[in-house]
Scaffold this motif. Structure first.
Motif, PDB file in Angstrom:
ATOM      1  N   ALA A   1       3.771 -34.551 -15.216  1.00 29.32           N
ATOM      2  CA  ALA A   1       3.796 -34.500 -13.752  1.00 29.32           C
ATOM      3  C   ALA A   1       3.731 -33.043 -13.324  1.00 29.32           C
ATOM      4  O   ALA A   1       4.107 -32.157 -14.083  1.00 29.32           O
ATOM      5  CB  ALA A   1       5.077 -35.145 -13.217  1.00 29.32           C
ATOM      6  N   PHE A   2       3.194 -32.829 -12.126  1.00 33.46           N
ATOM      7  CA  PHE A   2       3.204 -31.478 -11.574  1.00 33.46           C
ATOM      8  C   PHE A   2       3.369 -31.563 -10.068  1.00 33.46           C
ATOM      9  O   PHE A   2       3.145 -32.621  -9.465  1.00 33.46           O
ATOM     10  CB  PHE A   2       1.924 -30.704 -11.933  1.00 33.46           C
ATOM     11  N   GLY A   3       3.807 -30.458  -9.488  1.00 29.25           N
ATOM     12  CA  GLY A   3       3.958 -30.425  -8.037  1.00 29.25           C
ATOM     13  C   GLY A   3       3.583 -29.050  -7.534  1.00 29.25           C
ATOM     14  O   GLY A   3       4.011 -28.042  -8.080  1.00 29.25           O
TER      15      GLY A   3
ATOM     16  N   ALA B   1       5.852 -28.041 -13.228  1.00 28.41           N
ATOM     17  CA  ALA B   1       5.294 -29.190 -13.940  1.00 28.41           C
ATOM     18  C   ALA B   1       6.125 -29.490 -15.182  1.00 28.41           C
ATOM     19  O   ALA B   1       7.123 -28.822 -15.461  1.00 28.41           O
ATOM     20  CB  ALA B   1       3.842 -28.911 -14.329  1.00 28.41           C
TER      21      ALA B   1
ATOM     22  N   GLU C   1       1.701 -33.852  -5.490  1.00 29.68           N
ATOM     23  CA  GLU C   1       2.294 -34.218  -6.762  1.00 29.68           C
ATOM     24  C   GLU C   1       1.190 -34.807  -7.637  1.00 29.68           C
ATOM     25  O   GLU C   1       0.263 -35.425  -7.117  1.00 29.68           O
ATOM     26  CB  GLU C   1       3.344 -35.314  -6.485  1.00 29.68           C
TER      27      GLU C   1
ATOM     28  N   GLN D   1       3.198 -30.935  -0.049  1.00 29.01           N
ATOM     29  CA  GLN D   1       3.159 -30.821  -1.503  1.00 29.01           C
ATOM     30  C   GLN D   1       2.075 -31.759  -2.016  1.00 29.01           C
ATOM     31  O   GLN D   1       1.727 -32.740  -1.360  1.00 29.01           O
ATOM     32  CB  GLN D   1       4.491 -31.248  -2.137  1.00 29.01           C
TER      33      GLN D   1
ATOM     34  N   ARG E   1      12.802 -29.683   4.212  1.00 28.38           N
ATOM     35  CA  ARG E   1      13.981 -29.035   3.645  1.00 28.38           C
ATOM     36  C   ARG E   1      14.807 -28.382   4.742  1.00 28.38           C
ATOM     37  O   ARG E   1      14.258 -27.757   5.649  1.00 28.38           O
ATOM     38  CB  ARG E   1      13.571 -27.979   2.611  1.00 28.38           C
TER      39      ARG E   1
ATOM     40  N   TRP F   1      17.301 -28.350  -3.746  1.00 28.33           N
ATOM     41  CA  TRP F   1      16.639 -28.939  -2.577  1.00 28.33           C
ATOM     42  C   TRP F   1      17.632 -29.087  -1.423  1.00 28.33           C
ATOM     43  O   TRP F   1      18.472 -30.000  -1.453  1.00 28.33           O
ATOM     44  CB  TRP F   1      16.058 -30.313  -2.936  1.00 28.33           C
TER      45      TRP F   1
ATOM     46  N   PHE G   1      13.417 -28.593 -14.545  1.00 26.34           N
ATOM     47  CA  PHE G   1      13.526 -29.617 -13.516  1.00 26.34           C
ATOM     48  C   PHE G   1      14.228 -30.796 -14.182  1.00 26.34           C
ATOM     49  O   PHE G   1      13.976 -31.085 -15.357  1.00 26.34           O
ATOM     50  CB  PHE G   1      12.153 -30.065 -13.007  1.00 26.34           C
TER      51      PHE G   1
HETATM   52  N1  PHE Z   1       9.290 -31.608  -7.274  1.00 24.01           N
HETATM   53  C1  PHE Z   1       9.334 -30.247  -7.769  1.00 24.01           C
HETATM   54  C2  PHE Z   1       9.666 -29.307  -6.588  1.00 24.01           C
HETATM   55  O1  PHE Z   1       9.729 -29.721  -5.486  1.00 24.01           O
HETATM   56  C3  PHE Z   1       8.022 -29.841  -8.376  1.00 24.01           C
HETATM   57  C4  PHE Z   1       7.702 -30.615  -9.638  1.00 24.01           C
HETATM   58  C5  PHE Z   1       6.959 -31.769  -9.577  1.00 24.01           C
HETATM   59  C6  PHE Z   1       8.115 -30.179 -10.862  1.00 24.01           C
HETATM   60  C7  PHE Z   1       6.653 -32.478 -10.720  1.00 24.01           C
HETATM   61  C8  PHE Z   1       7.850 -30.859 -12.028  1.00 24.01           C
HETATM   62  C9  PHE Z   1       7.096 -32.021 -11.944  1.00 24.01           C
HETATM   63  O2  PHE Z   1       9.922 -28.136  -6.768  1.00 24.01           O
END
Ligand code: PHE
Length: 342
Positions: free
Chosen positions: A310-312, A288, A215, A213, A199, A157, A253
Motif C-alpha cells: 500500500a502507499f499514500g 508506503a 492511496e 490523498q 486533520r 493524525w 506506519f
Molecule cells: N496513511 C498514511 C498517511 O496518512 C500514508 C500511508 C498509506 C502509508 C499507505 C503507508 C501505506 O500518512
C-alpha cells in the motif's frame, strides 16, 4: 354568377395585399380573408348551397382562388419581413468587425488536474479507481489499521471527532483499504483510492485542515516489495520525468510492515532544487509499505496465502513541488489570481 364573385374576391384580395404596408397590416388581411369568419371561409361555405350541377366548377375555382391568395400572402409577408430587417439594419448599423464579448471560460482546479494526471498514470498500469466515504468510523480509520484506542501512533493524525461517538472525519485514505478488501476478498486487488482527508491542525502555509490523498493498494499471491518499488518508480518517472531516481528509507506506519518512505531526486537543472530539497537533492513523495498481516486478516484475507503493498501520497504536495507554490492555503481560497495560472 357565383363564380364571378370568386373572381372579384381574388382581385380585391390581391389589391388589398399590395396596399398592406407592413407585417401588422398583412396579418390583419390574413384574418380578414382566412380567419374563422373570413371572406374565403364564407365563399367556400357557399358550396353547400349550390345546385348540384354547379358544385364541381365552383369548388374547383374556389380552391384555385384560395391557393392563389395564400401564396400571394406568404410572399408578401416574406417581403415585408425582409424590408423590416433592412430598415433596422440601416437605422442601427451593426459593426460585425468589432470583437465580441466572450463568456468567461472556466477551468479545472489545479488539484483536480493533478488527481486526474495521477489517476491516468495508474489506470495505464491496470489500477481501478475506488472511492470511499469522507466520514468514517473510528474502527476503519484506526482500529482495523492496527491502532486500538489509546495506541500512541494515533498521535500521527490529529483527528476531527464528530458529535457521534466513534465517528470521525477520515484523517487519511487508508480506511478505504478496509472497504476494498472486505468487498474483494478473497480475490486479488489493484486499486487507487483518491479522496479528501481532514486533520485538526493549525492552518499554516504548510498545513491545511483538508487536503487530498491518493492511496494505492495491491493484494495477491506473491506480491513483494520489488513490485512496490517498480510501481512507484514507473509512477514517479511518468509524473516527474523519465530520469527520476527513487530512494527508499525505512519508516513506520502501524498498518504496514515493513514501512518505507519514498524520495525522488530532484532535477539538477531546476534552480529551486536546493530550496525544495533543503540541500539534500531528495524529496519525499509518499509513505508506503507491505500490508501488515493483521490488516490483511481484518480485510478478510489469509496472510499465509496472499501479500500486498500500500502507499499514500499527497497530490497537492506534489503540485506545490512542481510549481514552486509556497503556501498550501492557496488551494482552497478561491483566489482567481492563483487559479488562473493553471
Ligand atoms: N496513511 C498514511 C498517511 O496518512 C500514508 C500511508 C498509506 C502509508 C499507505 C503507508 C501505506 O500518512
Amino acid at each position: 354568377m357565383a363564380i364571378d364573385a370568386l373572381k372579384s374576391l381574388e382581385e380585391q384580395g390581391l389589391a388589398e395585399l399590395r396596399d398592406a404596408v407592413d407585417e401588422a397590416a398583412l396579418r390583419g388581411w390574413n384574418t380578414r380573408y382566412f380567419g374563422e369568419k373570413g371572406l374565403m371561409k364564407s365563399a367556400l361555405a357557399e358550396l353547400g348551397k349550390m345546385p348540384k350541377d354547379q358544385r364541381a366548377a365552383y369548388g374547383q375555382e374556389a380552391n384555385r382562388v384560395k391557393v392563389a391568395l395564400e401564396s400571394a400572402y406568404e410572399s408578401a409577408l416574406a417581403d415585408a419581413k425582409e424590408r423590416a430587417l433592412q430598415a433596422s439594419l440601416n437605422a442601427e448599423p451593426l459593426d460585425v468587425t468589432l470583437p465580441g464579448r466572450s463568456a468567461p471560460r472556466g477551468r479545472v482546479h489545479p488539484a483536480t488536474r493533478a488527481l486526474r494526471q495521477i489517476t491516468g498514470i495508474f489506470a495505464d498500469m491496470g489500477f481501478r479507481v475506488y472511492r470511499t466515504r469522507d466520514v468514517e468510523t473510528d474502527e476503519n480509520n484506526f482500529e482495523l489499521l492496527n491502532m486500538p484506542p489509546h495506541h500512541p501512533a494515533r498521535d500521527m493524525w490529529d483527528t476531527f471527532f464528530t458529535t457521534t461517538p466513534g465517528v470521525v472525519l477520515r484523517t487519511h485514505t487508508s480506511p478505504g483499504q478496509i472497504h476494498v478488501m472486505r468487498e474483494s476478498a478473497p480475490n486479488p486487488v489493484r486499486v487507487i483510492l483518491p479522496g479528501m482527508c481532514y486533520r485538526y491542525e493549525a492552518i499554516t502555509p504548510r498545513s491545511e485542515i483538508q487536503f487530498y490523498q491518493v492511496e494505492g493498494l495491491v493484494i495477491g499471491e506473491g506480491v513483494t516489495m520489488a513490485d512496490l518499488k517498480g510501481t512507484i518508480t514507473s509512477f514517479a518517472r511518468r509524473m516527474f520525468g523519465p530520469d527520476r531516481q527513487v530512494r527508499i528509507r525505512s519508516s513506520y506506519f502501524p498498518f504496514t510492515e515493513p514501512s518505507i518512505e519514498v524520495d525522488i531526486d530532484w532535477p539538477k537543472d531546476d534552480p529551486n532544487r536546493d530550496r525544495l530539497t533543503k540541500g539534500t537533492r531528495w524529496l519525499e513523495i509518499m509513505g508506503a509499505g507491505m500490508v501488515h498481516p493483521s490488516v490483511l486478516r481484518n480485510g478478510g484475507y489469509d496472510p499465509a496465502k496472499v501479500t500486498g503493498f500500500a502507499f499514500g501520497m499527497g497530490p497537492q504536495r506534489m503540485l506545490m513541488l512542481q510549481h514552486a507554490i509556497d503556501d498550501i492555503r492557496l488551494f482552497w481560497q478561491n483566489d482567481l489570481r492563483f487559479l488562473r495560472q493553471f
